[in-house]
Design a protein around this motif. Structure first.
Motif, PDB file in Angstrom:
ATOM      1  N   UNK A  84       9.758   7.544 -11.098  1.00 14.81           N
ATOM      2  CA  UNK A  84       9.878   8.006  -9.404  1.00 14.81           C
ATOM      3  C   UNK A  84       8.863   7.137  -8.552  1.00 14.81           C
ATOM      4  N   UNK A  85       9.684   6.504  -7.712  1.00 21.34           N
ATOM      5  CA  UNK A  85       8.795   5.617  -6.923  1.00 21.34           C
ATOM      6  C   UNK A  85       9.123   6.004  -5.484  1.00 21.34           C
ATOM      7  N   UNK A  86       7.910   6.094  -4.588  1.00 20.99           N
ATOM      8  CA  UNK A  86       8.081   6.838  -3.468  1.00 20.99           C
ATOM      9  C   UNK A  86       7.644   5.583  -2.478  1.00 20.99           C
ATOM     10  N   UNK A  87       8.586   5.782  -1.167  1.00 19.36           N
ATOM     11  CA  UNK A  87       8.163   4.895  -0.096  1.00 19.36           C
ATOM     12  C   UNK A  87       7.465   5.741   1.010  1.00 19.36           C
TER      13      UNK A  87
ATOM     14  N   UNK B 153       0.912  -1.369  -0.137  1.00 22.70           N
ATOM     15  CA  UNK B 153       0.068  -0.120   0.024  1.00 22.70           C
ATOM     16  C   UNK B 153       0.904   1.215   0.016  1.00 22.70           C
ATOM     17  N   UNK B 154       2.169   1.194   0.373  1.00 21.57           N
ATOM     18  CA  UNK B 154       2.884   2.235   0.722  1.00 21.57           C
ATOM     19  C   UNK B 154       3.911   2.593  -0.361  1.00 21.57           C
ATOM     20  N   UNK B 155       4.040   1.604  -1.473  1.00 16.07           N
ATOM     21  CA  UNK B 155       5.216   1.706  -2.494  1.00 16.07           C
ATOM     22  C   UNK B 155       4.334   2.251  -3.717  1.00 16.07           C
ATOM     23  N   UNK B 156       4.614   3.375  -4.404  1.00 11.04           N
ATOM     24  CA  UNK B 156       3.929   3.735  -5.729  1.00 11.04           C
ATOM     25  C   UNK B 156       4.772   4.285  -6.608  1.00 11.04           C
ATOM     26  N   UNK B 157       4.576   4.202  -7.920  1.00  6.36           N
ATOM     27  CA  UNK B 157       5.384   4.922  -8.886  1.00  6.36           C
ATOM     28  C   UNK B 157       4.236   6.399  -8.877  1.00  6.36           C
ATOM     29  N   UNK B 158       4.995   7.422  -8.614  1.00  7.33           N
ATOM     30  CA  UNK B 158       4.278   8.397  -8.257  1.00  7.33           C
ATOM     31  C   UNK B 158       4.264   9.549  -9.780  1.00  7.33           C
TER      32      UNK B 158
END
Length: 389
Positions: A193-196, A165-170
């Protein structure tokens, strides 16, 4: 006069020797019960030998222990009479003690103890860090807590759900330039860009990106697997493909695949706060009551499917009709195992597994008035309400 000097000499000698005789002699002088001391010494030897069968005869709660541990010597033994009649506190040293009660036949039973039960050193260290092991509890109380080994798996499942749920390609883009060889051809690559958003450091080994691209004109799609990199909590990293020969304006697709951690990887990464066990109990119920057998047959609708839940002791089955909310024509079945049940509150947690014994989720709810109400939570964290009666 000579006899007085002799008596005085004997008294002085005793005064000098008494401190050297140690705790065992102190016991004999203070309690005057040599038989009780002999019994305690004999029991201590059996505990030291991990003789659970013999120890359990005078200490029934010892049957809860996986094994026993005691390092002591008779000089460290101290038996103190308490304010309660025929009740003694036995101190072995090293913060190990037991309370014993003497019966009418001058034999005794052990009422409780501290720090006599032994546990696997690795799990004990984990239990102390997460709050499962708690100072001050009796050995019996600790054994009830320590017998539940579901905490590590619970924490791993929760971590992997949070990770997904917390790892996304933003955002995504391109890099590189087009060039001309009789026609415009793109040599651009893709960036992601991948956000944790989790509170953990996410290892690069837990995720990757699948990137596909092709020309508008048709043909097969080219594919590249872009490996992840470590991301700090709250941070964003940029991953790049190679220059595959087409641009983001071409026919492209991308997907982030989260593999999650193995138990070994998780344990190496996990930093406990000390509150994990209490959180686990709140969600899973009172594990101390997990030995209570259940027997019922209920029906209800779960996830839009007519479902029947049967329990017989600690095991059962979950049958459902995948075609609709009717209670005939069941075409699917899952195994069910009792995780925990607290009769006082009615909190009941059941584990659901497929035919290969792979856990698919949990039924978490309250059993009261011949009705079981709650939610089915699958391994990915999605839930479906249910009411069985």
């Amino acid at each position: 006069m000579k006899n007085d000097k002799t008596h005085l000499g004997l008294i002085l000698a005793l005064l000098i020797l008494l401190p050297l005789l140690g705790g065992a002699c102190y016991f004999l002088l203070s309690n005057g019960d040599g038989k009780l001391q002999e019994q305690v010494v004999e029991l201590a030897k059996k505990i030291s030998a991990n003789d659970l069968k013999s120890v359990s005869a005078v200490y029934p709660d010892a049957a809860k222990a996986d094994s026993l541990t005691l390092k002591w010597n008779e000089d460290s033994l101290d038996i103190v009479e308490t304010k309660t009649k025929d009740t003694y506190l036995v101190k072995f040293g090293n913060n190990v003690d037991m309370t014993i009660v003497k019966g009418k036949d001058d034999n005794f039973k052990v009422k409780e103890s501290h720090n006599l039960f032994a546990y696997d050193p690795q799990y004990l260290a984990f239990a102390k860090k997460t709050g499962q092991w708690k100072a001050g509890l009796t050995d019996s109380q600790l054994a009830d807590r320590m017998k539940d080994r579901g905490l590590p798996q619970y924490l791993l499942d929760k971590f992997n759900r949070d990770l997904k749920n917390g790892l996304r390609i933003v955002s995504s883009g391109t890099y590189g330039d087009d060039y001309y060889e009789g026609e415009w051809v793109s040599a651009k690559g893709a960036t992601f860009n991948v956000k944790n958003s989790t509170k953990y450091i996410v290892p690069g080994s837990t995720y990757y990106i699948i990137y596909k691209e092709g020309y508008w004109g048709g043909g097969s799609m080219g594919q590249e697997v872009v490996p992840g990199v470590d991301i700090a909590s709250g941070a964003t990293v940029t991953l790049k493909t190679k220059e595959l020969g087409s641009s983001m304006e071409s026919d492209v697709s991308q997907s982030l695949v989260v593999k999650g951690l193995s138990m070994e990887e998780f344990m190496a990464l996990f930093v406990p706060t000390g509150n994990e066990y209490e959180e686990y109990i709140k969600e899973n119920g009172n594990v101390n009551a997990a030995d209570v057998p259940l027997s019922f047959s209920y029906e209800g609708v779960m996830g839009g499917c007519g479902t029947r839940l049967l329990m017989d002791g600690k095991e059962g089955s979950l049958m459902y009709n995948s075609h609709g909310p009717t209670f005939d024509g069941f075409d699917q079945q899952r195994g069910v195992d009792l995780v925990s049940y607290d009769p006082s509150s009615g909190k009941l947690v059941l584990k659901v597994s497929d035919m290969y014994d792979k856990v698919t989720g949990k039924l978490v709810g309250t059993l009261k008035n011949n009705q079981y109400t709650g939610n089915f939570v699958n391994v990915n964290g999605k839930s479906s309400p249910f009411t069985f009666k």
